[in-house]
Design an enzyme around this catalytic site. Structure first.
Site, short mmCIF file in Angstrom:
data_model
loop_
_atom_site.label_atom_id
_atom_site.label_comp_id
_atom_site.label_asym_id
_atom_site.label_seq_id
_atom_site.Cartn_x
_atom_site.Cartn_y
_atom_site.Cartn_z
N ASP A 112 -7.33 -11.13 -8.58
CA ASP A 112 -8.46 -11.54 -7.76
C ASP A 112 -9.24 -12.59 -8.58
OD1 ASP A 112 -10.32 -11.75 -5.84
OD2 ASP A 112 -11.12 -9.73 -6.03
N ASP A 143 -5.11 -3.91 -0.80
CA ASP A 143 -5.47 -3.34 -2.09
C ASP A 143 -6.76 -2.57 -1.91
OD1 ASP A 143 -7.28 -5.90 -2.11
OD2 ASP A 143 -8.03 -4.62 -3.72
N CYS A 146 4.57 15.56 0.39
CA CYS A 146 4.63 14.49 -0.61
C CYS A 146 5.67 14.79 -1.69
CB CYS A 146 3.25 14.30 -1.24
SG CYS A 146 3.19 12.94 -2.43
N CYS A 159 5.54 13.33 -4.82
CA CYS A 159 5.06 12.88 -6.14
C CYS A 159 5.08 14.04 -7.14
CB CYS A 159 3.67 12.26 -6.04
SG CYS A 159 2.32 13.45 -6.00
N CYS A 211 2.54 16.84 -6.49
CA CYS A 211 2.81 17.75 -5.38
C CYS A 211 4.07 18.59 -5.61
CB CYS A 211 2.91 16.96 -4.08
SG CYS A 211 1.32 16.23 -3.61
N HIS A 238 -1.20 11.10 -6.98
CA HIS A 238 -0.85 11.48 -5.61
C HIS A 238 -1.39 10.49 -4.59
CE1 HIS A 238 -0.42 13.40 -1.81
NE2 HIS A 238 -1.72 13.30 -1.64
#
Lengths: 380, 380
Positions: free
Chosen positions: B90, B271, B309, B311, B314, B340
């Site tokens: 940015d 984002d 999930c 991940c 999880c 997560h």
């Protein structure tokens, strides 16, 4: 179960193999401390990646929060913290005697104030054992009466006698709860007290042994502010008398030079918050001593934190980036230095193990070389 | 280099493939935000594990600390933060206009006060481009004049005109520094402004396009406090006029329902700090809405944070353990929920991509189902 085999010796130093319900631990070994069922900033996957074989958790802290009932409902401590390798729980003795606030000791146990909610609670030998049985760690520790570093002989004698009476109660309770210490899923280790008074220490050892058999033994009450040479002398006194066949755990010791000195004196297991606490402060162990990554000298340093290290931190990031993380207050920095420091102590123990297994005076030579390097350029 | 191929469409929603110097990004895509060259609490290995394809870093923050000179000496931003996949920086425009403290805007640029040391600094279009060229991200953003959400038309008009003049200067500087935007190692994307005023937005788009060609285009000035329907209307207005062949980046948007609504309106990139900021507050995205893990209801909950999930959080830990980490103030909790939440948004974008590629009205059906589930039981 709970067998200990010595598979290498070099002077008083020994290497061994300790079989526990959740796996075998090769000694000498450093145990990272997961006070609240987490080694601060690190995940179980991180701990495996740095080669942690066994982790310590704390009965006082977990009793106060979240409570043994919660951990039991969530499947016991291994499952709770997602750590399937061996675990050791400290009894809470050290904490209830060292934390601030109200404390009342009598023959029954210790009444204290929770550091979380200020509420009055009580730990007795039986409660400490019950809670640890609920947690289900591979190794539980006896509940002991801990005294300040510089206590006089009368105080030390009184605490020693009480610790021995409490040890009998711990053993009785543990036998009731766990189906025989050699066959059950958890073993109980006693803790030697006696300050830095050699006569009390040897008496403590002899009388603890009479209460056995044990599968391991811990040396408590050291590294609590006494001079280093007093600590080493005390270990020397014990080493001459400790049965060779028992694994020896020096509680709360974890600075690199202390690990080396203690392994030289026949110690097998260690734990300490130093690597993670130091890591969160920006302090990193290296073979040349400790460095602080916040130092302006590292601002544009593109080298690794410790060029000899194989951890993710040292193989991925520059000192300049790690310094940026600390200066900018980024949480990743705390984690990356903690990871390195834990890896450093685990590698140090593994290096000592390898030197011991070379036999003869290989370990003494290794230790001299190590000290020359560590103490020569060490910068804090 | 910097090619964008659309490989699926369903209504206004599109899926595509954006080729960048450090890799190809499949859209729709969520970009985790690494403000200070680190996605807070997460390592590059974590980001790869959750499937991050591109990460955003912030020019203002990195200019102030550690400074572009340090990053240049440490090999550029990719090497500095050990992220070899695509990066977007940015421009710092949003920060210098939104951070507290002294600020003086003139035609040349913006004088502001560093939030780190309080020192006066100045960003101009040329400086913002120079700094970003030094960082070496795959995509640099133009330096724009950002106005508050509820600004009147005169203010919005003034900022729009200045943003367009600054864009010309950004483009000129970027062309000087980077050897042709289509052949060089970095591309420059313009930012559309104009608040929620449709006429200004379309004018902004038309005049930005006249200054092209561009390889992508960003929609700025949304998700800054305006009503949701105003945000969606504005995207609708732009969608009807945006060239189909350019990737469209909606800046600062990252709540699940906004991602879905924006993809429905033809947006490709997003984002937001929401997944990591929320994660550090104990807030977790789930298909049923947001939950707060500190809630007492999770005290002995042995289920995963989000059963759907994949991940590490999880698949490894119970809600009860995660709650314990938060209640006990353990840093691992912040990391596990951040991990997560980032995974959740990356999977959400991937699911939308798959639905779009099924063609016809598959995406609209998917979006209706998703909203029904997300809004039905959502609890904060």
């Amino acid at each position: 179960m709970f067998d200990f085999w010595i598979d290498g010796q070099s002077g008083a130093a020994r290497s061994g193999s300790l079989t526990l319900p959740h796996g075998t631990v090769e000694t000498p070994v450093f145990m990272p401390v997961g006070t609240q069922a987490t080694v601060r900033t690190l995940s179980p996957a991180d701990l495996k990646a740095v080669g942690a074989q066994i982790v310590l958790a704390n009965t006082y802290h977990l009793h106060v929060r979240p409570g043994e009932d919660v951990i039991a409902q969530l499947g016991g401590l291994h499952k709770f913290m997602a750590w399937e390798r061996p675990l050791l729980t400290d009894s809470g003795g050290f904490q209830v005697f060292s934390l601030e606030g109200f404390r009342k000791v009598d023959e029954d146990g210790v009444e204290f104030q929770s550091h979380v909610d200020g509420g009055r609670r009580k730990l007795t030998p039986e409660r400490a054992i019950e809670i640890q049985a609920t947690f289900g760690a591979d190794i539980a520790m006896a509940f002991d009466h801990v005294i300040p570093g510089g206590a006089d002989e009368a105080t030390a004698r009184d605490a020693l006698e009480r610790t021995l009476r409490w040890l009998e109660r711990c053993k009785k309770k543990h036998s009731e709860l766990i189906d025989g210490i050699h066959d059950g899923s958890q073993t109980l280790w006693p803790i030697l007290q006696g300050g830095t008074l050699p006569a009390l220490r040897t008496e403590s050892l002899d009388r603890v042994m009479e209460l056995g058999p044990w599968t391991g033994i811990a040396i408590g009450g050291l590294s609590v502010g006494e001079p280093k040479d007093k600590m080493y002398e005390t270990i020397d006194v014990l080493e001459a008398r400790l049965p060779a066949t028992l694994p020896r755990y020096l509680m709360g010791v974890g600075f690199p030079a202390d690990l080396v000195a203690a392994v030289e004196r026949g110690v097998d297991l260690f734990d300490c918050v130093a690597p993670t606490r130091g890591g969160r402060n920006g302090s990193a162990f290296t073979p040349e001593g400790t460095l602080n990554i916040r130092n302006a000298a590292y601002r544009t340093d593109d080298g690794p934190l410790d060029p000899s290290c194989d951890c993710e931190t040292c193989t991925t990031y520059s000192r300049g980036y790690l310094r940026h993380l600390f200066v900018a207050g980024e949480l990743l920095g705390l984690r990356l230095l903690s990871l390195h420091n834990v890896r450093y102590l685990i590698r140090l123990a593994a290096e000592m193990r390898a030197a011991i297994q070379r036999g003869g005076d290989a370990f003494a030579t290794w230790a001299d070389d190590w000290r020359r390097r560590y103490q020569h350029t060490g910068v804090a």
